[in-house]
Design a protein around this motif. Sequence first.
Motif, mmCIF file in Angstrom:
data_model
loop_
_atom_site.group_PDB
_atom_site.id
_atom_site.type_symbol
_atom_site.label_atom_id
_atom_site.label_comp_id
_atom_site.label_asym_id
_atom_site.label_seq_id
_atom_site.Cartn_x
_atom_site.Cartn_y
_atom_site.Cartn_z
ATOM 1 N N GLN A 8 -24.752 -16.107 -37.397
ATOM 2 C CA GLN A 8 -25.838 -16.099 -37.724
ATOM 3 C C GLN A 8 -27.041 -15.093 -37.086
ATOM 4 O OE1 GLN A 8 -27.737 -19.952 -36.988
ATOM 5 N NE2 GLN A 8 -26.765 -20.486 -39.465
ATOM 6 N N CYS A 9 -27.008 -14.858 -35.403
ATOM 7 C CA CYS A 9 -27.919 -13.748 -34.287
ATOM 8 C C CYS A 9 -26.837 -12.778 -33.996
ATOM 9 C CB CYS A 9 -28.344 -14.325 -33.764
ATOM 10 S SG CYS A 9 -27.935 -15.465 -32.553
ATOM 11 N N GLY A 10 -26.161 -12.977 -34.499
ATOM 12 C CA GLY A 10 -24.529 -11.340 -33.808
ATOM 13 C C GLY A 10 -24.764 -11.545 -32.025
ATOM 14 N N ALA A 11 -25.021 -12.615 -31.471
ATOM 15 C CA ALA A 11 -24.834 -12.556 -29.709
ATOM 16 C C ALA A 11 -23.141 -13.711 -29.682
ATOM 17 C CB ALA A 11 -25.581 -14.212 -29.464
ATOM 18 N N GLU A 12 -23.052 -12.896 -28.538
ATOM 19 C CA GLU A 12 -21.528 -14.051 -28.514
ATOM 20 C C GLU A 12 -21.294 -14.863 -27.860
ATOM 21 O OE1 GLU A 12 -18.792 -12.778 -24.619
ATOM 22 O OE2 GLU A 12 -20.910 -11.688 -24.216
ATOM 23 N N VAL A 22 -20.346 -22.305 -29.350
ATOM 24 C CA VAL A 22 -21.244 -22.717 -29.355
ATOM 25 C C VAL A 22 -22.091 -21.561 -29.427
ATOM 26 C CG1 VAL A 22 -23.120 -23.419 -28.466
ATOM 27 C CG2 VAL A 22 -21.253 -25.358 -28.284
ATOM 28 N N CYS A 23 -23.505 -20.905 -29.161
ATOM 29 C CA CYS A 23 -24.261 -19.453 -29.805
ATOM 30 C C CYS A 23 -25.308 -19.879 -28.743
ATOM 31 C CB CYS A 23 -25.012 -19.456 -30.866
ATOM 32 S SG CYS A 23 -25.505 -17.548 -30.509
ATOM 33 N N GLY A 24 -24.937 -19.477 -27.393
ATOM 34 C CA GLY A 24 -26.405 -19.204 -26.664
ATOM 35 C C GLY A 24 -27.301 -18.635 -26.784
ATOM 36 N N ASN A 25 -27.680 -18.252 -27.487
ATOM 37 C CA ASN A 25 -28.791 -17.926 -28.238
ATOM 38 C C ASN A 25 -29.331 -18.992 -28.814
ATOM 39 O OD1 ASN A 25 -31.045 -15.733 -28.570
ATOM 40 N ND2 ASN A 25 -29.953 -14.781 -30.231
ATOM 41 N N CYS A 26 -29.077 -19.683 -30.328
ATOM 42 C CA CYS A 26 -29.255 -19.544 -31.392
ATOM 43 C C CYS A 26 -28.930 -21.735 -31.464
ATOM 44 C CB CYS A 26 -29.502 -19.224 -32.877
ATOM 45 S SG CYS A 26 -27.369 -18.870 -33.461
ATOM 46 N N ASN A 27 -28.050 -21.386 -30.854
ATOM 47 C CA ASN A 27 -27.497 -22.881 -30.743
ATOM 48 C C ASN A 27 -26.236 -23.553 -31.605
ATOM 49 O OD1 ASN A 27 -27.479 -23.489 -27.894
ATOM 50 N ND2 ASN A 27 -29.629 -24.743 -28.624
ATOM 51 N N HIS A 28 -26.144 -22.048 -32.647
ATOM 52 C CA HIS A 28 -24.929 -22.365 -33.715
ATOM 53 C C HIS A 28 -23.325 -22.638 -33.333
ATOM 54 C CE1 HIS A 28 -23.370 -21.498 -37.879
ATOM 55 N NE2 HIS A 28 -22.709 -21.008 -37.641
#
Length: 63
Positions: A8-12, A22-28
């Motif tokens: 979704q956001c490209g973060a690690e 779990v994405c630490g940026n958007c919680n996807h």
Amino acid sequence: MSDMNCAQCGAEITYGPRGGYVCGNCNHVVEPPDAAQARKDAAKGRADRQRRAAEDRATRQRR
């Protein structure tokens, strides 16, 4: 762990405590590839335990 990025956001993303990613940026949350099979196996195990418990109760009631 291999490097993975959020769809979704490209973060690690990092490995979660219950097996998901779990994405630490958007919680996807993304489940690992074997999660569906693990859920099926767990459900089968629960059904087997419930069946055995019901059989045990029926046996005790007949005595």
